[in-house]
Design an enzyme around this catalytic site. Structure first.
Site, PDB file in Angstrom:
ATOM      1  N   ALA A  62      -5.916  22.035   4.863  1.00  0.00           N
ATOM      2  CA  ALA A  62      -7.024  22.959   4.647  1.00  0.00           C
ATOM      3  C   ALA A  62      -7.013  23.478   3.213  1.00  0.00           C
ATOM      4  O   ALA A  62      -5.960  23.623   2.598  1.00  0.00           O
ATOM      5  CB  ALA A  62      -6.927  24.124   5.628  1.00  0.00           C
ATOM      6  N   GLY A 103      -3.766  19.960   7.923  1.00  0.00           N
ATOM      7  CA  GLY A 103      -5.028  19.386   8.367  1.00  0.00           C
ATOM      8  C   GLY A 103      -5.191  17.941   7.947  1.00  0.00           C
ATOM      9  O   GLY A 103      -5.902  17.167   8.614  1.00  0.00           O
ATOM     10  N   GLU A 106      -3.568  16.098  10.659  1.00  0.00           N
ATOM     11  CA  GLU A 106      -4.411  16.185  11.859  1.00  0.00           C
ATOM     12  C   GLU A 106      -5.606  15.238  11.753  1.00  0.00           C
ATOM     13  O   GLU A 106      -6.010  14.613  12.745  1.00  0.00           O
ATOM     14  CB  GLU A 106      -4.877  17.632  12.055  1.00  0.00           C
ATOM     15  CG  GLU A 106      -3.749  18.562  12.466  1.00  0.00           C
ATOM     16  CD  GLU A 106      -4.221  19.977  12.699  1.00  0.00           C
ATOM     17  OE1 GLU A 106      -4.309  20.386  13.874  1.00  0.00           O
ATOM     18  OE2 GLU A 106      -4.521  20.672  11.716  1.00  0.00           O
ATOM     19  N   GLU A 126       1.816  24.719   9.045  1.00  0.00           N
ATOM     20  CA  GLU A 126       1.007  25.923   9.269  1.00  0.00           C
ATOM     21  C   GLU A 126       1.834  27.129   9.691  1.00  0.00           C
ATOM     22  O   GLU A 126       1.488  28.274   9.381  1.00  0.00           O
ATOM     23  CB  GLU A 126      -0.073  25.644  10.330  1.00  0.00           C
ATOM     24  CG  GLU A 126      -1.203  24.743   9.865  1.00  0.00           C
ATOM     25  CD  GLU A 126      -0.891  23.260   9.965  1.00  0.00           C
ATOM     26  OE1 GLU A 126      -1.789  22.442   9.720  1.00  0.00           O
ATOM     27  OE2 GLU A 126       0.263  22.910  10.308  1.00  0.00           O
TER      28      GLU A 126
END
Length: 699
Positions: A62, A103, A106, A126
């Site tokens: 992110a 992310g 992911e 995270e």
């Protein structure tokens, strides 16, 4: 500016992420990926799709710059992008090189296939900013790696080399040579063989003894996570993949992520994450300034601090010349470095041949002449201006033009130190924290004449030796030690007013400080503050010290300097660091109260915490207004990384913002009314008063 690039090669659509510095999945990147997937799906000439980053980086996850803004959740969010990738009608292949984090991983998990280059690194970090993977990581990774391996990655947040996962199904191919060429060849193979599109959501997940395993994990994680809720939430989210359907598990993950995102702990950790990066930016530097080359370093002083500083540079592969005035002191410092490298080898953190190579980079010496050609010299001698003067005059005479002359002073006037040379533009402060090879913080002190290129050089070098550097202006104690003076002063005042050493330390440690003020003083050495006070009195004979400072002096007059002498505010068994209450200190305090006519009163833990922490805040406000610190968040970094301030509170300035500056000011006004002897010390700093009146915050 385009943050994704789309082209076709040999019938394969290539979507390249391009959002420096870490290929963060910003809103623009997410939009670009979705548009590219749709374009590839509607192009009959395209048979497969490849997602790829740069040579050194797939994606860091992110884009943290969007946190706290509408862009972080604007459609398409990362969940939507991952779903679109996973449900694409053509094979989507993640081509991973370098770092694939958060992310970014992911997103790769949402692809149908993954190919990887040698040396790639994976992580779901995270938890380190108080969150959990929020785009399906807690539901997909256990399905491909297994529950235990996935949970370990998610709860620890640690980086895992891709090579360690060769035996798993996470990767479909390891690519030798050019990654993109290998990924295109793999894509052709998938198409020719008509391989089914693998969706992790469809994989089954199981564990032989789930109830016992998760009970054990919750107990273990809970015992170490304390004030950090994210690790246990990670456990809960991963457990959901065993007890719920994929869709239900995703809902659980989303709920837990939202709870953490809104929590104060994650907000504090995210603040520190961004503040650490902001601290590296030096304000007021000419755009033409370029860092100087530093290929060799000299260290003056082979004591604990000097040898610790040397270790930092040796680990970075930079040759070090370490100077002492006595052979015995030089031998001790050299042995300390050798022992450190041996310990690294014994703990399997370093190979023996690497330790030997680093050891060969060290040159011990008794002669200043051996520093003639080094690019940077760091002085780490006794904290006395006369001693510093002798060192810098000698360095000025032997060091080559353009060499950077740095002082590790923690309190002294850097401008005065620079005046001992004919090159004040080359003088800078580099205040390391002890132990220097462990502590992450480095205060970089900017003198009145310090050149811009010197500042840039030291800030760049700090990254190389894995330090977080914060710029400070020149004042007594700079940022950290100037603020700690008021903090310690309040602790001593409350001690003479009726609290005990143990009560004060326990109150602040329970609140979250790594160490109470008296344990910290014993660790640092009580004689340091004593020496500073004597120096101030010598320079200003009329200076009147509060009676609480005299109490500290009495302790030092007894030779109780702390751990190094076996006695300070506590007593210490030989070779032990455990602080044991000492009745002799209680007697000393009681005699001091009688001498000054002080009647002991009960002091609450709340008062202890507020007086110590708000003293930090008030002094920090003055430092900020004077321009000693560039920004409030720099002060938060100094205190969290250098003084044991609890990270989950985000630093003293952010903590004050959260309490409310008006509330902080009101509490200080109450302390001033109760402190008839030195109530003026609680006068609100002008910046604090103005921000409180305007309803503003420091950050």
């Amino acid at each position: 500016m385009h943050y994704t690039h789309y082209d076709t090669q040999q019938g394969v659509a290539v979507i390249r992420l391009d959002n420096p510095p870490v290929n963060g999945l910003s809103h623009a990147v997410r939009q670009g990926v979705v548009a590219a997937i749709r374009q590839a799906e509607t192009d009959s000439a395209v048979t497969a799709i490849i997602l790829v980053g740069s040579q050194n980086l797939f994606s860091g996850g992110a884009d943290m710059r969007e946190f706290g803004s509408p862009a972080v959740s604007a459609a398409p969010n990362l969940l939507s992008v991952t779903h679109i990738v996973e449900t694409a009608t053509k094979p989507v292949i993640a081509a991973i090189s370098g770092a694939c984090m958060g992310g970014g991983l992911e997103l790769a998990l949402g692809c149908h296939f993954r190919v990887v280059a040698a040396g790639a690194q994976l992580a779901l970090p995270e938890v380190k900013i108080g969150l959990l993977p929020g785009a399906g990581g807690t539901q997909r990774l256990p399905r491909i790696l297994g529950v235990e391996a996935a949970l370990n990655m998610i709860v620890s947040g640690e980086t895992v080399p891709a090579d360690m996962l060769k035996s798993t199904s996470l990767f479909d191919a390891f690519i030798e040579g050019d990654l993109l060429a290998g990924a295109i060849a793999f894509a052709h193979q998938v198409v020719v063989e008509k391989r089914p599109l693998k969706r992790m959501r469809d994989l089954k997940v199981s564990h032989p003894k789930p109830d016992a395993f998760f009970m054990f994990v919750r107990n273990s994680v809970g015992a170490v996570s304390k004030n950090y809720p994210a690790p246990l939430k990670c456990v809960e989210a991963v457990q959901a993949c065993l007890t719920q359907s994929f869709e239900e598990g995703m809902q659980t993950e989303a709920r837990l992520f939202a709870e953490l995102y809104m929590g104060s702990e994650s907000q504090a950790l995210r603040h520190l994450f961004l503040s650490e990066r902001q601290a590296a930016k030096v304000e007021g530097v000419s755009s033409d300034a370029k860092p100087r080359k530093v290929a060799s370093v000299g260290i003056i002083g082979a004591g604990t601090m000097g040898s610790g500083i040397a270790i930092n540079f040796l680990l970075a592969g930079i040759p070090v010349t370490m100077l002492e005035t006595q052979q015995t002191a030089l031998d001790r410092g050299t042995q300390h470095i050798a022992d450190y490298l041996v310990e690294r080898v014994s703990k399997r953190k370093m190979k023996p041949e690497k330790a030997q190579a680093l050891s060969a980079l060290l040159k011990p010496t008794l002669s200043y002449d051996d520093l003639a050609q080094v690019d940077l010299v760091i002085e780490a001698v006794f904290e006395n201006m006369d001693v510093k003067k002798a060192v810098f005059e000698q360095l000025d005479s032997v060091c080559k033009p353009g060499a950077i002359l740095a002082s590790n002073t923690s309190t002294l006037d850097l401008n005065q130190i620079a005046s001992f040379t004919r090159r004040p533009q080359d003088v800078v402060g580099t205040h390391f924290f002890s132990p220097a090879n462990v502590m992450k913080l480095l205060e970089v002190v900017r003198g009145a004449k310090t050149a811009d290129d010197v500042l840039l050089t030291v800030m760049q070098l700090a990254k190389k030796i894995k330090k977080t550097a914060v710029i400070s202006g020149v004042c007594d104690g700079f940022i950290g030690n100037r603020m700690i003076a008021g903090y310690g002063s309040e602790a001593c005042k409350m001690l003479e007013e009726g609290a005990t050493v143990q009560q004060i330390d326990k109150a602040l440690e329970k609140w979250g400080m790594a160490m109470g003020p008296f344990r910290m003083a014993d660790l640092a050495g009580n004689d340091i503050g004593w020496s500073i006070r004597k120096g101030i009195t010598q320079q200003n004979p009329g200076h009147v010290w509060p009676s609480s400072a005299l109490l500290s002096d009495k302790l030092c007059e007894l030779g109780r300097f702390g751990q190094k002498t076996g006695a300070g505010w506590y007593s210490y068994a030989k070779g032990k660091r455990e602080a044991m209450p000492d009745p002799a200190v209680d007697d000393l305090v009681e005699a001091h109260r009688l001498e000054h006519g002080i009647t002991a009163r009960k002091i609450s833990s709340t008062e202890i915490v507020q007086r110590c922490i708000f003293a930090l805040v008030n002094e920090g406000s003055k430092i900020l207004e004077e321009g000693i610190a560039q920004r409030a968040s720099d002060i938060d970094i100094v205190y969290t990384f250098g003084y044991g301030f609890p990270a989950y509170r985000g630093g003293p300035m952010l903590y004050a913002d959260r309490v409310g500056l008006l509330e902080v000011q009101r509490a200080m006004e109450g302390f001033a009314r109760n402190d008839t002897a030195s109530g003026a010390a609680w006068a609100s700093a002008p910046l604090l008063a103005r921000l409180a009146a305007e309803g503003q915050t420091f950050n």
